[in-house]
Structure formats: structure tokens, C-alpha cells
Design an enzyme around this catalytic site. Sequence first.
Site, PDB file in Angstrom:
ATOM      1  CG  ASP A 170     -10.029  21.823  39.991  1.00 34.04           C
ATOM      2  OD1 ASP A 170     -10.652  21.241  39.230  1.00 34.04           O
ATOM      3  OD2 ASP A 170      -8.954  21.646  40.326  1.00 34.04           O
ATOM      4  CG  ASP A 178      -5.382  21.984  37.560  1.00 31.27           C
ATOM      5  OD1 ASP A 178      -6.945  22.017  37.702  1.00 31.27           O
ATOM      6  OD2 ASP A 178      -4.716  20.793  36.900  1.00 31.27           O
ATOM      7  CG  ASP A 204     -10.084  24.043  36.613  1.00 32.38           C
ATOM      8  OD1 ASP A 204     -11.617  24.163  37.002  1.00 32.38           O
ATOM      9  OD2 ASP A 204      -9.817  23.206  37.329  1.00 32.38           O
TER      10      ASP A 204
END
Length: 611
Positions: A307, A508, A512
Site C-alpha cells: 500500500d 496500514d 487495506d
Amino acid sequence: MSDVSIRPFLIGFPAAGLVLGFVLCVSGSEPWADLIWAISTLPVLLALLVEIVRSMSRGDFGLDIVAALSMTAALAIGQELAAVVVALMYAGGQYLEDFAEGHARREMTALLSRAPRTAMRYRDLQLEEIDVDQIAADDRLLIRQGEVVPADGTLWSGLAVLDLSALTGESLPVQRKAGGAVLSGATNAGEAFDLVASRSSEQSTYAGIVRLVEAAQHSKAPMVRLADRYAFVFLVATLAIAGITWFWTQDPVRMVAVLVVATPCPLILAVPVAIVAGLSRAAHQGILIKGGKALETMARIRSLVVDKTGTLTGGKARVVAIHAASTLTDDEMLGIAASLDQASKHAIAQTLVGEARARGLPLAIPTEVTEIPGEGIRGKLHDRTVAVGGRRYIKSQLVEPGQAASFDISAPQHAPGAVVVWLACEGKLAGRIVLADELRAGIEELLARLRALDVERIVLATGDRRDVADAVVAGLGFDAVRAELTPDQKVMVVLSERKLGPVMMVGDGVNDAPALAAADVGVAMGAKGTAASAEAADAVLLVDALDRIVPAIEIARRTRFIALESVYAGIGLSTLGMIAAAFGYLTPVEGAVLQEAIDVAVILNALRALR
Ligand code: ADP
Ligand code: MG
């Protein structure tokens, strides 16, 4: 396996019986010695039989059966000494296994046992000692020298020196100034300081870690199951070799010797010991792996999906510009965004709140808040409907969506890669806040190290805009950049990377969490990331350092190697021993001693995973 508490007693019977029998032998009453040996074998044999019946009713056919068979057969053919030696070795082996597991677990146990039980709280200018469960947000606590911080909070005044080594493996103490954030689980390595709790102890980071560690200790690794499967093959092979030996030589003593050498097998002991040692080793470096399964899969990953915001970038974004589309001043805009974002756990939201606080802006309490993770958040501030988020989200909140496009043309340009947060007020575009969100240091080196570990594909998956994503990773050699993803699309990206082998996803945010759960190994940025991501993940980095995934993979690889090595070495040595016994080179008693030596060697080898 027998109950841990009765294991020392179980060793006592055959040990005492063995000695007593030898004394009787020396004094010339051998028949009595045989009787004593037989009797002292029985408690171990009975406990073992109970255990076998219990595990069989669960559908497990372990190697314990061989141990029971060899004791029974030895007794049946009048080899009482061999029987009692097997009993002693077996009980000793179990004890050894407990010891090794305890040893292997020590880092994790250390994490658990450090949990503070009481805290000193200020009340009416007095200090009172309270249970940590009673700590509430905004309580002011005195953290004495050497104490473990019981709840997350901020430093009230002065300077704090914190030792985070138990949480993160970071050996250098860190300093915090007044107003700085202090994580629960840190040890006060300096003078006593005052802390204002921001959460209850139960909701604090450390309690979360403790819960994760407990969960990790209770999960069973597939490699253990793999070993169980090998165990079944080994069991059949053992019985076959023993049967053939008897058939050919017509010598029951040789058959018993064969069974004895196969008892008890290091297979069942080595794998769990190695895995727990690996988990413990990782925990020591601030990598919490939630169990053997995750550890094992981590050793085999071939693709990595990362990410962007908060993971690849440090989450230490700074506000660089504020562009108004209305009559609002910069501070008013920041105040609105920050007030609303108090309700969000998004990495950028936390930055905005921090910036507003640093500028001393008064923050209002948001009501009727709804957030679409990774897209934006809306709610009410003093009866005004406001929304904060990405461009697409804000566009959907506008009465006249065309407003966004015309603002894009008129507003000043910003650097490529900058994170842009848009703001709407009562359905009208209010402006945008531009933040610089830099890559973490050493990303290039990190990618090189991952490539060296055979990670073939490295893919960026972000909810942010395409141009931002491209600019951020330009020149870094990512294999693919997937942008403007919803949480579901992040899941699709993870699944589509499965072709090469297991996929690791690192993230995080709340957005996600589904992808972390869908990945073969989900890794959450635990220190600053959201609780939802830590819960969905298979591993949590307790330090805010993305590069810990490298030691995590290395530890996983080494653990897997050692576990398999122990299994194969154990099986190989036992098989050689069985062949020697079949050809009459080993008596049952010698066989029992040899087998125990193999066990000890294999377990010590498995414990190497700790280093
Ligand atoms: P990534 O997937 O890379 O972590 P995100 O999808 O979480 O990125 O965030 C991308 C964009 O979403 C940000 O640049 C920001 O504009 C917007 N955004 C989402 N939620 C919020 C929020 N609560 N406050 C401010 N901006 C937000
Ligand atoms: Mg993120």
C-alpha cells in the site's frame, strides 16, 4: 501428549524402578529386579495408552503408538529392562519437549509477563495506586523509573527516556518531549514522568499485542500437521520393518529392538519447537507473527503487494499548501478538515489533526460521521455538513460536480506525488489541502533486498490517484502500479498476483484490511496503522519500519529450513537405527538409548531457530 503437570511424576516411576532393579540385580535377586522393572514401566504405559485413545478419537494416529507397542512387546517377551528404559526415555523425551518449547517461547512469554498490573494515578493532588483496568482516557499517571507504561498516552511535561526493546527489539532508548506520544509497553528508562492516558489500558497498543501473542501461541502450524502426516507413513514403515524382522529371524527380541529405535520419534518434537523458536525470534525484532501457518507461508512468498499512504510513505506527511475555492481562510479550512478527521484513523487524517493542533486551532466535535475507508469522510460540524477526502469522493458530495474540474484549472499546480485532500462544505467545493508525503528512507535498498530473497513481483496498490502513485514510485522498479483502488479492488490485485506463489500484502489502513485478510500473508503496520488492519493481518510490525519485512522473511525461511532438516535427519537416523536393529547389531536397551540421543540432537537443532 500427557498433561504437563504429571510429566515429572511419570519420569519418577521408571527412574526409581531402574535404580531399585539394579540394586536387586547386584544383590542377586534378578527375578525381583525384572518384576520391579515391569511394574515401574506400567504408569508410563498406562498414561500413554490413555493419551493414544484420546488422540485416536480425534482422528490422530501419532508415533506414540510405536512407543506403546515397544513397551508392551518388550514386557511380553520378558525384556523388562528394555521396557523400563523405553519408559524412562519416553517420559524424558516429553519433558525435554516441554523444556524446549518453554525455551523457544521465551521472548513471547517475556512480552506477556511484562504486562503491568497496577498504575499510580493522580487524584486531587494525591497519588493513588489503581488496577490498570481502571485507567481511563485523560487520567494523569505517574510512571516511575523502570516501570512499564500501562496505557497509550502523551507526555505531560519534561522529558521521558523510553526503552522500547521489548516491543521492537530496538536497543537504543528513545526520548520524548512534553506532548509527545508514549506507547504502552515501553519501559521508563529515565526519571519518573507524568503521562496523560489517551486510552484505557485495554484499548492500548500493548494489550492488543498481548492478545495477538496469546492467539499466536494457540494456533497449530500446517507444518506440524505435515509432520503428523509423515508420522503416519513412518508408523506404517516401522511396523512393516518390525514385522519383516520377526518373520525372517523368528527373533522377537530383534523385533522389539526395531520398535524401540523408532520410539519416540523426533518428528513430533522438532517441528513445533523450531516454529515456536522462529516466532519468538521474530517477536524479539518487533515482528509479531500470529502463528506457525503465517510463518511457514512467509518463507515461501514470491510476490509482494504494498500500500502507499502510511506504508510505503512514512505517514509523516506535512501540509505544504492550502488552496481555497471559497471565502474560507487557510486556518478555517484546516480547522474544518481536522475537526472532521478526528473521527478517522486514516494516516492523512492523523496528520491533519496534528497540524491543526500545532497551529493552535480550536477543533469542533464532529457528529453523524460516515466514512468510506480510503475515500473520504463526511459529517456535521455545528450543523454544517462537511466532507473531506479524495477528489472522486468530494466530487460525489458536490451539488454541482462540475465545480471540481473548473477549480482544477484555476488553482495553483502542486508537485507530482503530493497527496491532495479535498474539502466540501454544504455541498459546495471549499478547497484543497496539499501535503507532501515522502517515501520512507531506504525503499530502494529494501526492494533490492527483497529481490535477493526471490520476491519476483513487487506491486504498488493504492487508493490514491494514478499520477500521485506513479510519481511516488518513479524510478524504483516496481513491477506494476495499481491506483485508484477501492478496498475490494485491492483484494482483486492481491488475488491476481497469486500466479507465482504465495502473496504478501503490507498495509496500514482500514481500506487495506480486506486485502490483508485475502493475502496468503497479510502484514500490518502495527505501530501507527489501524487496529482493523492489525486484526485482519497474519503478522504485525510493532515498529514503524517497513524494512522489517526483510528479517521477517529471513527468519521464516531459516525456521522452515531447520524444521524440515530436523525432520529428515531424525527420520534418516531412526531408519538407520532400525536397520541395524533388524540385523541384530543393537539390543533393545541400546536401541532405546540411541533413540534418545537422536531426539536430543534433533531438538537442540530445532532450537537453533532461536538464534
Ligand atoms: P493508500 O491506499 O495508498 O493507503 P488511501 O486510499 O488510504 O491511500 O488514501 C488516498 C487518499 O484518500 C488520500 O490522498 C486522501 O486524499 C484521501 N482520504 C481518504 N480518507 C481520508 C480522510 N479521512 N481524510 C483525509 N483524506 C482522506
Ligand atoms: Mg494506507
